[in-house]
Design a protein around this motif. Structure first.
Motif, PDB file in Angstrom:
ATOM      1  N   GLY A   1       0.819  -1.205   0.000  1.00 18.70           N
ATOM      2  CA  GLY A   1       0.000   0.000   0.000  1.00 18.70           C
ATOM      3  C   GLY A   1       0.851   1.253   0.000  1.00 18.70           C
ATOM      4  N   ARG A   2       1.936   1.226   0.768  1.00 22.71           N
ATOM      5  CA  ARG A   2       2.833   2.383   0.803  1.00 22.71           C
ATOM      6  C   ARG A   2       3.439   2.616  -0.574  1.00 22.71           C
ATOM      7  NH1 ARG A   2       4.677   0.890   5.815  1.00 22.71           N
ATOM      8  NH2 ARG A   2       6.358  -0.275   4.829  1.00 22.71           N
ATOM      9  N   ALA A   3       3.846   1.536  -1.203  1.00 21.76           N
ATOM     10  CA  ALA A   3       4.433   1.671  -2.541  1.00 21.76           C
ATOM     11  C   ALA A   3       3.403   2.260  -3.506  1.00 21.76           C
ATOM     12  CB  ALA A   3       4.927   0.316  -3.037  1.00 21.76           C
ATOM     13  N   LEU A   4       2.152   1.807  -3.394  1.00 19.26           N
ATOM     14  CA  LEU A   4       1.118   2.319  -4.288  1.00 19.26           C
ATOM     15  C   LEU A   4       0.879   3.801  -4.061  1.00 19.26           C
ATOM     16  CD1 LEU A   4      -1.538  -0.555  -4.190  1.00 19.26           C
ATOM     17  CD2 LEU A   4       0.168  -0.059  -5.945  1.00 19.26           C
ATOM     18  N   ARG A   5       0.802   4.200  -2.800  1.00 23.18           N
ATOM     19  CA  ARG A   5       0.569   5.622  -2.533  1.00 23.18           C
ATOM     20  C   ARG A   5       1.760   6.457  -2.984  1.00 23.18           C
ATOM     21  NH1 ARG A   5      -0.489   5.128   3.420  1.00 23.18           N
ATOM     22  NH2 ARG A   5      -0.859   7.355   3.494  1.00 23.18           N
TER      23      ARG A   5
ATOM     24  N   HIS B   1      11.583  -0.200   1.528  1.00 24.54           N
ATOM     25  CA  HIS B   1      10.836  -1.079   0.630  1.00 24.54           C
ATOM     26  C   HIS B   1      11.598  -2.343   0.262  1.00 24.54           C
ATOM     27  CE1 HIS B   1       7.860  -2.046  -2.458  1.00 24.54           C
ATOM     28  NE2 HIS B   1       8.886  -2.393  -3.212  1.00 24.54           N
ATOM     29  N   ARG B   2      12.882  -2.187  -0.031  1.00 19.87           N
ATOM     30  CA  ARG B   2      13.597  -3.359  -0.552  1.00 19.87           C
ATOM     31  C   ARG B   2      13.849  -4.425   0.515  1.00 19.87           C
ATOM     32  NH1 ARG B   2      19.823  -3.677  -0.811  1.00 19.87           N
ATOM     33  NH2 ARG B   2      20.569  -1.979   0.505  1.00 19.87           N
TER      34      ARG B   2
ATOM     35  N   ALA C   1      17.621   0.494 -14.368  1.00 20.14           N
ATOM     36  CA  ALA C   1      16.469   1.170 -13.744  1.00 20.14           C
ATOM     37  C   ALA C   1      16.762   1.531 -12.294  1.00 20.14           C
ATOM     38  CB  ALA C   1      15.251   0.268 -13.814  1.00 20.14           C
ATOM     39  N   PRO C   2      16.248   2.666 -11.835  1.00 20.03           N
ATOM     40  CA  PRO C   2      16.524   3.140 -10.470  1.00 20.03           C
ATOM     41  C   PRO C   2      16.204   2.111  -9.397  1.00 20.03           C
ATOM     42  CG  PRO C   2      15.344   4.825 -11.708  1.00 20.03           C
ATOM     43  CD  PRO C   2      15.417   3.620 -12.589  1.00 20.03           C
ATOM     44  N   HIS C   3      15.076   1.376  -9.550  1.00 22.27           N
ATOM     45  CA  HIS C   3      14.731   0.450  -8.472  1.00 22.27           C
ATOM     46  C   HIS C   3      15.728  -0.704  -8.392  1.00 22.27           C
ATOM     47  CE1 HIS C   3      12.613  -1.611 -11.820  1.00 22.27           C
ATOM     48  NE2 HIS C   3      12.920  -2.691 -11.152  1.00 22.27           N
ATOM     49  N   LYS C   4      16.324  -1.051  -9.543  1.00 21.54           N
ATOM     50  CA  LYS C   4      17.337  -2.113  -9.517  1.00 21.54           C
ATOM     51  C   LYS C   4      18.597  -1.610  -8.819  1.00 21.54           C
ATOM     52  CE  LYS C   4      15.849  -5.212 -13.027  1.00 21.54           C
ATOM     53  NZ  LYS C   4      15.596  -4.820 -14.431  1.00 21.54           N
TER      54      LYS C   4
ATOM     55  N   VAL D   1      11.060   0.805  -5.586  1.00 22.85           N
ATOM     56  CA  VAL D   1       9.780   0.304  -6.055  1.00 22.85           C
ATOM     57  C   VAL D   1       9.826   0.138  -7.580  1.00 22.85           C
ATOM     58  CG1 VAL D   1       7.311   0.763  -6.237  1.00 22.85           C
ATOM     59  CG2 VAL D   1       8.553   1.435  -4.166  1.00 22.85           C
ATOM     60  N   ASP D   2       9.548  -1.059  -8.026  1.00 21.94           N
ATOM     61  CA  ASP D   2       9.460  -1.315  -9.461  1.00 21.94           C
ATOM     62  C   ASP D   2       8.105  -0.766  -9.911  1.00 21.94           C
ATOM     63  OD1 ASP D   2       9.186  -2.291 -11.993  1.00 21.94           O
ATOM     64  OD2 ASP D   2       9.811  -4.329 -11.516  1.00 21.94           O
TER      65      ASP D   2
END
Ligand SMILES: Nc1ncnc2c1ncn2[C@@H]1O[C@H](COP(=O)(O)OP(=O)(O)O)[C@@H](O)[C@H]1O
Ligand SMILES: [Mg+2]
Lengths: 291, 334, 264
Positions: B204-208, C105-106, C72-75, B222-223
């Protein structure tokens, strides 16, 4: 064989000219205010229906046309004044919903005052069609093309030459700078909405003799205008005209050679295909987003 | 002291408190209503709200506009219709297969379009929606064309649930209409629970974050493409399930379930009720289902009044009904 | 010593403007490596190229020996790279703490099913993450704003919030783009100690900054660029003596610029 192709091409260009005018209206408002105006199609409806109603009230055709154009222009200015300007800082989606609300409102008014019936207008010329090399050309198509060209040229001159046109351009490019330079940007934006409505109404008016009109014709015409504008890259006038013609032609060829059932799907298939390869439309800028 | 008060307030306004309140209200609703017509409205509100809760994950939380979401609702409804009547699947199996199929479909169409930004994404989703509606209208052998197609009643654990039936449970008698309401209400509560769980999680955090700053999300690992696709699929599955249920409930569907107008209605519910407000969009759904009932007095002016209300709410409460009202209450309390 | 980050013949062109032109340098593991240069020199563009937000027109970037050009930045985040932004990138729709938690996140499972069902493992990890992020906010000096909406925070606190978010990822290399811009003297001083503590943990820091006092204080190595090209490179002492740098950058102009950037 060739005459068939010629005929499809001609009706495609005619249709395309209409889409181009709607797309130019979209582009104008988008550039000036970054709003996608989902009520744009209603201006076409007002142009056509307004003329029909005024002719029904025993006005001569030219006077009825002028009346309908004025009506649409006023509606455009009011749309900006009453619905867009007060919501200046709103989210993009919120603005979309506001213009959708406006389009339902305008459609509702038309339905209430003018009824739900389908109407047609008389052709502008006495002769219905000309025959050239086996193909039948409607004279009304010639009127549509002629008027569309005149409008596009007039628009180009307006933006290139007149003070008002330049003020609109300046406001589009940088609102704050324009305000500092003494331009009343809210008035200018209102004018942009008015001109855009006028363009739409003109398109709706000239097409009515061949396609009929009713209170709800604005939905599909408006959507296709949006597609044409998006093909061109939202914000490019050249793109809008090219996008409109491209749509008209592909629609005519599909209806002629493939199936008219899926004619209305053509614009949307095209825009999806284009966005797949060019995410900013044909004429959109591809500048890297600044971070 | 101050802390204790803050804690108490937190529980009251915590989303799960809201869910409890919602469940309570839905459970008590039968005390307030008496006739089939009211139950019919309530059932429609619950099913519409279920779509809206899913769409809100995509639009309100992740900030990705879809102007074609009715396509997934319609796809769910038609898939159920076709699978039950032409392939003789049981309604529940059909509903689940439809949901899975729609999920895959959303994944396939979402991949190429979700990298689009702003108005181009609106354009692409709108286009997909319009194409879906045109296909439903034209493929008559499969869909019945503009005239629509019928669906059998839903069956649960071998029992048919028809709006015309009467059912005995533990000595009580329920009408089919009442049971349908209870089913729709339960579906809505589950839909809300799952949505709240998603929002209150790293996902949810990634989505927001996609909404707040896509760049920030990217550099935080976040991809973004993957997450956009995920939430797109989730919201499509919500729509599909609600669509299938609606099909069985009404027993008959036409291509208007997938029309552009219906897509617009769905996004309107989300924006009107309040983007990124799960309970707001339920209120939005209630309003959009109920407004036509109240506007019947205006008859011919229905569209005019509806358009005017829509514009007025969005101009004066641009953040949507519930968030704007809550904000005012909070300011009043301070 | 080994190079953690190395940039080779990197170029970036924007419609005729050469923002970065044939630039090569290396950042040693464990160093605080500062990049200085006048406004418009291409420092931010360089960061954007290294962190994968822009695609280079030419050249390569490697991280720990692996080619990461255009990745890509997330990678890159997963490979241990984190950064902050000169023009803040904050999620204004989230609370301050949630912004920092985004940075972790990661390290968190983010499966949709686990989230929907609120599996205990995920909940526990998220709770631990919350505590770690609270600590990080104290560490960078914006602990007072934990439960504030990001949109309600002052500029200086937001700059520190970005550092906390970047640290939350537990990076090996941290790129800071003008972290002191808009901070007053006390805040800048606190920032200096934060940077030194970060370096003390063994995190490699690449710092873009105009505050020369701060730069000279914390840096192991300096790179000076101008118009996208390398002007000079060396230790703080070497750079201080470098005639071209003094003429082009450390002269009167630099002092004036600094004076302008210190807020009232
Ligand atoms: N996305 C972009 N599009 C076009 N030009 C850019 C873009 N980003 C940076 N530039 C240009 O590149 C040059 C370097 O800018 P920048 O990297 O921001 O400098 P610095 O951070 O050193 O002040 C400037 O001339 C700037 O205008
Ligand atoms: Mg910079």
């Amino acid at each position: 064989m060739f005459s068939e192709f010629f005929q499809f091409t001609f009706s495609g260009i005619t249709l395309g000219a209409i889409y181009a005018l709607v797309a130019l209206g979209f582009t104008l408002i988008y550039n000036a205010s970054h709003v996608i105006n989902f009520a744009q199609g209603e201006f076409l409806m007002i142009g056509g229906m307004g003329t029909v109603v005024l002719v029904g009230a025993d006005l001569p055709l030219p006077a009825a046309m002028v009346g309908a154009l004025v009506l649409a222009t006023v509606a455009g200015i009011l749309l900006h004044r009453l619905a867009i300007a007060p919501a200046r800082d709103a989210d993009v989606v919120t603005l979309i919903i506001i213009t959708i609300g406006a389009s339902i409102f305008l459609r509702g008014l038309a339905q209430f005052f003018w009824g739900k019936e389908y109407h047609a207008l008389p052709r502008f010329s006495a002769t219905e069609s000309l025959s050239i090399g086996g193909a039948t050309l409607l004279t009304q198509s010639l009127w549509i093309l002629g008027i569309a060209v005149v409008l596009v040229v007039a628009l180009a001159l307006f933006f290139g030459r007149s003070r008002l046109g330049k003020a609109i351009l300046a406001t589009s490019m940088n609102k704050d700078a324009a305000r500092l330079a003494g331009i009343k940007t809210q008035v200018i934006l209102g004018v942009a909405f008015g001109i855009s409505a006028l363009l739409g109404a003109a398109a709706g008016l000239i097409v009515t003799p061949i396609t009929f009109t009713a209170y709800d014709v604005g939905i599909m015409l408006g959507l296709k205008g949006f597609v044409a504008a998006a093909i061109g890259g939202l914000g490019s006038s050249t793109g809008a005209v090219v996008g409109g013609l491209l749509l008209g032609l592909s629609e005519a060829y599909t209806a002629g050679y493939i199936s008219s059932d899926y004619k209305d799907a053509v614009p949307f298939v095209i825009i999806l295909a284009i966005l797949f390869f060019l995410p900013n439309g044909l004429f959109g800028s591809r500048a890297a987003e600044r971070v | 002291m101050k802390e204790a008060r803050a804690m108490k307030k937190n529980i009251l306004i915590s989303p799960y408190g809201g869910l409890l309140l919602l469940a309570l209200m839905l459970a008590l609703m039968p005390l307030a209503v008496s006739n089939d017509f009211h139950y019919d409205l309530l059932t429609k509100i619950c099913l519409t709200a279920t779509v809206a809760v899913g769409l809100n994950l995509l639009v309100g939380y992740a900030g990705q506009v879809s102007l074609g979401h009715a396509a997934f609702y319609g796809a769910g409804a038609y898939a159920s219709a076709i699978l039950t009547s032409q392939y003789n699947l049981s309604p529940m199996v059909a509903l689940l297969s439809a949901a899975a199929g729609v999920g895959v479909m959303a994944w396939l169409v979402g991949r190429p379009i979700l990298h689009l930004k702003g108005h181009y994404l609106s354009m692409a989703t709108l286009g997909l929606g319009v194409i879906a509606a045109i296909v439903l209208n034209n493929e008559e052998q499969l869909t019945g064309g503009p005239d629509g197609v019928g669906l059998p009643p839903l069956s649960l654990f071998g029992h048919e649930l028809s709006v015309f039936g009467e059912y005995q449970f533990a000595g009580l008698t329920f009408t089919g209409v009442e049971l349908w309401y209870l089913l729709a209400a339960a579906v809505l509560v589950i839909a809300v629970l799952l949505a709240l769980n998603i929002i209150d999680s790293p996902l949810g955090r990634a989505l927001r974050a996609l909404h707040g700053s896509e760049i920030a999300a990217q550099v935080a690992g976040v991809d973004t493409a993957k997450y956009k696709l995920r939430v797109f699929v989730i919201s499509a599955v919500y729509a599909s399930v609600a669509g299938s249920l609606y099909g069985h409930y009404s027993g008959f569907i036409t291509p208007t379930v997938a029309s552009f107008e219906h897509s617009i209605e769905l996004i309107t519910i989300v924006v009107l009720g309040g983007m990124a407000s799960t309970f707001g969009v339920i209120i939005g759904a209630a309003i959009l289902v109920l407004i036509p009932q109240f506007l019947t007095d205006f008859q011919e002016l229905e569209m005019v009044v509806f358009g005017a209300i829509l514009m007025a709410v969005m101009i004066f409460l641009p953040r949507g009904l519930l968030p704007s009202v809550l904000q005012r209450l909070q300011r009043g309390a301070q | 010593m080994s190079a953690l980050l190395s940039v080779t013949n990197l170029s970036k062109e924007f419609g005729g403007v050469h923002a970065i032109e044939d630039l090569s340098f290396e950042v040693q593991r464990g160093h605080v490596h500062s990049i200085i240069g006048p406004n418009g020199a291409g420092k931010t563009t360089l960061f954007n190229l290294v962190t994968g937000l822009y695609q280079p027109s030419d050249g390569t970037v490697t991280l720990g020996g692996r080619d990461i050009t255009g990745r890509a930045p997330h990678k890159l985040c997963e490979m241990g790279m984190a950064r902050t932004f000169q023009n803040l990138q904050i999620c204004m729709n989230m609370s301050a703490l949630e912004n920092v938690m985004l940075g972790r996140h990661r390290h968190l499972g983010s499966g949709a099913l686990a989230a929907m069902l609120k599996l205990p493992g995920l909940r526990k990890a998220d709770r631990a993450c919350r505590e770690q992020c609270r600590e990080l906010m104290h560490f960078v000096g914006c602990g007072d704003y934990q439960d504030h909406a990001a949109s309600a925070m002052p500029y200086g606190a937001l700059k520190r919030l970005e550092i906390a978010r970047a640290l939350a990822a537990e990076p090996d290399i941290l790129l800071l783009d003008e972290p002191a811009a808009g901070l007053n003297a006390t805040e800048t001083d606190a920032l200096r100690s934060v940077i030194q503590k970060i370096a003390g943990k063994g995190i490699t820091v690449v710092l873009v900054e105009h505050d020369m006092k701060l730069v000279m204080n914390v840096s192991d190595h300096l790179l000076v660029i101008s118009y996208g090209r390398k002007l000079a490179e060396g230790t703080p002492e070497q750079i201080r003596e470098h005639p071209e740098v003094i003429a082009a950058y450390l002269g009167g102009g630099a002092r004036e610029r600094q004076a302008r950037e210190v807020p009232a």
